[in-house]
Design a protein around this motif. Structure first.
Motif, PDB file in Angstrom:
ATOM      1  N   PRO A  68       0.369   3.660   5.197  1.00 42.50           N
ATOM      2  CA  PRO A  68       0.779   3.253   3.959  1.00 42.50           C
ATOM      3  C   PRO A  68       2.138   2.332   4.329  1.00 42.50           C
ATOM      4  O   PRO A  68       2.732   2.497   5.451  1.00 42.50           O
ATOM      5  CB  PRO A  68       1.127   4.275   2.876  1.00 42.50           C
ATOM      6  CG  PRO A  68       1.206   5.599   4.064  1.00 42.50           C
ATOM      7  CD  PRO A  68       0.191   5.354   5.178  1.00 42.50           C
ATOM      8  N   HIS A 105       0.799  -1.020   0.107  1.00 46.78           N
ATOM      9  CA  HIS A 105      -0.059   0.279  -0.005  1.00 46.78           C
ATOM     10  C   HIS A 105       0.964   1.260   0.170  1.00 46.78           C
ATOM     11  O   HIS A 105       1.500   1.492   0.979  1.00 46.78           O
ATOM     12  CB  HIS A 105      -1.035  -0.020   1.260  1.00 46.78           C
ATOM     13  CG  HIS A 105      -1.863  -1.421   1.288  1.00 46.78           C
ATOM     14  ND1 HIS A 105      -2.702  -1.369   0.340  1.00 46.78           N
ATOM     15  CD2 HIS A 105      -1.738  -2.321   1.906  1.00 46.78           C
ATOM     16  CE1 HIS A 105      -3.548  -2.524   0.663  1.00 46.78           C
ATOM     17  NE2 HIS A 105      -2.813  -3.035   1.589  1.00 46.78           N
ATOM     18  N   SER A 140       0.737  -3.832  -5.896  1.00 50.82           N
ATOM     19  CA  SER A 140       0.690  -2.564  -5.190  1.00 50.82           C
ATOM     20  C   SER A 140      -0.627  -1.830  -5.392  1.00 50.82           C
ATOM     21  O   SER A 140      -1.214  -2.034  -6.329  1.00 50.82           O
ATOM     22  CB  SER A 140       1.848  -1.699  -5.612  1.00 50.82           C
ATOM     23  OG  SER A 140       1.580  -1.395  -7.006  1.00 50.82           O
ATOM     24  N   ASP A 141      -0.974  -1.166  -4.295  1.00 57.28           N
ATOM     25  CA  ASP A 141      -2.058  -0.253  -4.586  1.00 57.28           C
ATOM     26  C   ASP A 141      -1.589   1.190  -4.155  1.00 57.28           C
ATOM     27  O   ASP A 141      -0.978   1.561  -3.143  1.00 57.28           O
ATOM     28  CB  ASP A 141      -3.125  -0.821  -3.417  1.00 57.28           C
ATOM     29  CG  ASP A 141      -4.206   0.353  -3.291  1.00 57.28           C
ATOM     30  OD1 ASP A 141      -4.906   0.699  -4.452  1.00 57.28           O
ATOM     31  OD2 ASP A 141      -4.613   0.661  -2.127  1.00 57.28           O
TER      32      ASP A 141
END
Length: 69
Positions: free
Chosen positions: A55, A7, A32-33
């Protein structure tokens, strides 16, 4: 540390830089985001919101508008 999906948070006010970052990230062999914010106020709101998880990594443009010192 075993992370299935990273994240990531990108804080940058330059749209071109954000596009370059997203393109480079898409070429990496990692899941991934990515969340993006355009100024320091948005960044602090996101980081202090208890409902949102923090994150795994933060990429920060230090020269952007409305940053909090």
């Amino acid at each position: 540390m075993n992370i299935n999906q990273w994240h990531l948070l990108l804080a940058d006010d330059d749209e071109d830089d954000c596009l370059f970052f997203k393109e480079a990230l898409s070429r990496l062999p990692i899941a991934s985001d990515l969340t993006t914010v355009q100024d320091g106020e948005q960044l602090m709101q996101l980081l202090t919101n208890r409902a949102d998880p923090l994150p795994d990594a933060l990429f920060l443009d230090l020269n952007m508008p409305r940053k909090k010192c």
